[in-house]
Design a protein around this motif. Sequence first.
Motif, PDB file in Angstrom:
ATOM      1  N   ASP A 177      24.731  59.952  -4.064  1.00  9.17           N
ATOM      2  CA  ASP A 177      25.323  58.704  -4.059  1.00  9.17           C
ATOM      3  C   ASP A 177      26.954  58.863  -4.845  1.00  9.17           C
ATOM      4  O   ASP A 177      26.876  59.706  -5.666  1.00  9.17           O
ATOM      5  CB  ASP A 177      24.645  57.566  -5.078  1.00  9.17           C
ATOM      6  N   ASP A 178      27.755  58.074  -4.470  1.00  7.52           N
ATOM      7  CA  ASP A 178      28.964  58.108  -5.127  1.00  7.52           C
ATOM      8  C   ASP A 178      28.661  57.399  -6.740  1.00  7.52           C
ATOM      9  O   ASP A 178      28.011  56.323  -6.798  1.00  7.52           O
ATOM     10  CB  ASP A 178      29.967  57.417  -4.314  1.00  7.52           C
ATOM     11  N   GLU A 179      29.637  57.608  -7.522  1.00  7.75           N
ATOM     12  CA  GLU A 179      29.483  57.213  -8.819  1.00  7.75           C
ATOM     13  C   GLU A 179      29.617  55.673  -9.071  1.00  7.75           C
ATOM     14  O   GLU A 179      29.199  55.247 -10.128  1.00  7.75           O
ATOM     15  CB  GLU A 179      30.594  57.592  -9.903  1.00  7.75           C
ATOM     16  N   ASN A 180      30.373  55.065  -8.129  1.00 11.19           N
ATOM     17  CA  ASN A 180      30.471  53.514  -8.303  1.00 11.19           C
ATOM     18  C   ASN A 180      29.419  52.752  -7.488  1.00 11.19           C
ATOM     19  O   ASN A 180      29.182  51.580  -7.820  1.00 11.19           O
ATOM     20  CB  ASN A 180      31.553  53.049  -7.570  1.00 11.19           C
ATOM     21  N   PRO A 193      28.459  59.842   0.661  1.00 10.44           N
ATOM     22  CA  PRO A 193      28.911  58.745   1.849  1.00 10.44           C
ATOM     23  C   PRO A 193      30.107  58.126   1.377  1.00 10.44           C
ATOM     24  O   PRO A 193      30.339  57.783   0.269  1.00 10.44           O
ATOM     25  CB  PRO A 193      27.674  57.865   1.959  1.00 10.44           C
ATOM     26  N   LYS A 194      31.090  57.922   2.298  1.00 10.23           N
ATOM     27  CA  LYS A 194      32.396  57.109   2.156  1.00 10.23           C
ATOM     28  C   LYS A 194      32.478  55.933   3.404  1.00 10.23           C
ATOM     29  O   LYS A 194      31.936  56.163   4.300  1.00 10.23           O
ATOM     30  CB  LYS A 194      33.581  57.955   2.197  1.00 10.23           C
ATOM     31  N   PRO A 195      32.843  54.703   3.034  1.00  7.54           N
ATOM     32  CA  PRO A 195      33.315  54.358   1.708  1.00  7.54           C
ATOM     33  C   PRO A 195      32.408  54.569   0.526  1.00  7.54           C
ATOM     34  O   PRO A 195      31.294  54.261   0.657  1.00  7.54           O
ATOM     35  CB  PRO A 195      34.145  53.024   1.899  1.00  7.54           C
ATOM     36  N   LYS A 196      33.014  54.891  -0.646  1.00  8.17           N
ATOM     37  CA  LYS A 196      32.097  55.049  -1.888  1.00  8.17           C
ATOM     38  C   LYS A 196      31.196  53.637  -2.115  1.00  8.17           C
ATOM     39  O   LYS A 196      30.031  53.741  -2.529  1.00  8.17           O
ATOM     40  CB  LYS A 196      33.169  55.366  -2.912  1.00  8.17           C
ATOM     41  N   VAL A 197      31.846  52.434  -1.862  1.00  6.68           N
ATOM     42  CA  VAL A 197      31.176  51.499  -2.041  1.00  6.68           C
ATOM     43  C   VAL A 197      31.082  50.284  -1.046  1.00  6.68           C
ATOM     44  O   VAL A 197      32.446  50.688  -0.151  1.00  6.68           O
ATOM     45  CB  VAL A 197      31.418  50.490  -3.573  1.00  6.68           C
ATOM     46  N   ALA A 235      24.569  66.052 -12.701  1.00  7.65           N
ATOM     47  CA  ALA A 235      25.598  65.411 -13.668  1.00  7.65           C
ATOM     48  C   ALA A 235      27.174  65.042 -12.876  1.00  7.65           C
ATOM     49  O   ALA A 235      27.673  66.199 -12.551  1.00  7.65           O
ATOM     50  CB  ALA A 235      25.721  66.138 -14.846  1.00  7.65           C
ATOM     51  N   HIS A 236      27.327  63.853 -12.651  1.00  5.31           N
ATOM     52  CA  HIS A 236      28.748  63.382 -12.319  1.00  5.31           C
ATOM     53  C   HIS A 236      29.465  63.293 -13.580  1.00  5.31           C
ATOM     54  O   HIS A 236      28.833  62.816 -14.640  1.00  5.31           O
ATOM     55  CB  HIS A 236      28.719  62.359 -11.421  1.00  5.31           C
ATOM     56  N   ARG A 237      30.844  63.555 -13.816  1.00  2.37           N
ATOM     57  CA  ARG A 237      31.656  63.460 -14.970  1.00  2.37           C
ATOM     58  C   ARG A 237      32.606  62.517 -15.056  1.00  2.37           C
ATOM     59  O   ARG A 237      33.569  62.868 -15.601  1.00  2.37           O
ATOM     60  CB  ARG A 237      32.181  64.765 -15.314  1.00  2.37           C
TER      61      ARG A 237
HETATM   62 MG    MG Z   1      33.019  60.064  -6.138  1.00  3.76          MG
END
Ligand code: MG
Length: 415
Positions: free
Chosen positions: A178-181, A150-154, A268-270
């Motif tokens: 989920d986005d990384e932030n 989903p965006k916006p990421k936060v 795994a997100h990197r």
């Molecule tokens: Mg991202």
Amino acid sequence: MTGIEYDDFLDPEYEPVETDLVCEFRLDPAAGMSMDEAASRVASESSNGTWAPLQAGEDVTDLSAVAFDIDADRALVAYPAALFEAGSLPQILSCIAGNILGMKAVDSIRLMDCKWPASLVEGFRGPQFGSAVRSELLDADDRPITATVPKPKVGLSTDRHVEIGREAWRGGVDLLKDDENLTDQAFNPFEERTRRSLAARDELEDETGERKGYLINITAETDEMVRRAEFVADHGGRFVMVDIITTGWAALQTVREACEGLGLAIHAHRAMHAAFDRLDHHGVSMRCLAQFARLAGVDHIHTGTAGLGKLANEDTVGINEWLRSDLHGLNDVLPVASGGLHPGIVDQLLDAVGTNVCVQAGGGIHGHPDGTEAGARALREAVEAHVDGESLEHRAETVPELAAALDEWGTETPR
Ligand code: MG
Ligand code: RUB
């Protein structure tokens, strides 16, 4: 052995044995230093040597590495397996990617590739599922998995986040990520998001007749990550997401152990990988980071978009091949293509990376002119068209959501 001399670390005739860990380095020797000298300094500092010859005396196991194949700016170094603690990524990396990266003897140095012996690989758990998630946890055994973030990421409230998840699943994606932030912030707390998103997943599974997944970002301090993984399992989750570089290898190994008992797959997100791999002459290649991640036991890992997305990537195709290749019986890892993808690029992407992948799009779904559900349908249809051998343009004639995506973004790669 009574002494350790510089030339103990260079032997052009050396033939590696099956138990050696063999590492390939790219080197730029410092002024006044030859490649042979620089390569032997790498072998020395990363095994049992230092800057000065040593009087080692008796009662010392010979743990010297040896530089043995030097060609232009490449050097191979073989390490005896006894140098390492099998099962400890931190210990292995302190040797092969440790002090040597900062040695003045080289202007730059990059760990390019590793060939892992069975004795070291056997110390690691490896992936619990790997690409088998396609059939064991989802209904995608005959096509690439589709995913969205989903965006916006936060900043999305939990209400909005859950609603976007519903729309995306309804539109046809398999996985919501989920986005990384996004972890556990006041605007969208972890526990509430987990509870409500998994309840929504259950509803959408009933509605669509397909298994769906939620990649919940548990990234945090190690004990807290384990607690969050348990919370996810307690609420019926089947996946967790870990940002593996920012979290660190030891923490990842701990999470992997916890996930074994909980039956959770690890996505795994990197983020931060580019601090290691962006410069092609220095650091640690993404190929090696992906190898460490497979040993630690992630089930999916981001490996880029073969140059087709918004982010700089190294050799996506070669890394993916390595992730699927045999590694002394360890499970494979499902590669994830992400970063600036949209339906119009899917055909080129899958031509480049094959179909045993996950295709993930954020902006390329939620930026669709008709919204998230239409964007998700466009991505799923683009993937299905590729698998069916049908052009995107032909499929778009009967799928208005895909036609709208192609009108919006064409088949161009974004910057
Ligand atoms: Mg991202
Ligand atoms: C994708 C996204 C991911 C990056 C990272 O969003 O948020 O964090 O793609 O990918 P969007 P990678 O599709 O809007 O770009 O680790 O493969 O570089």
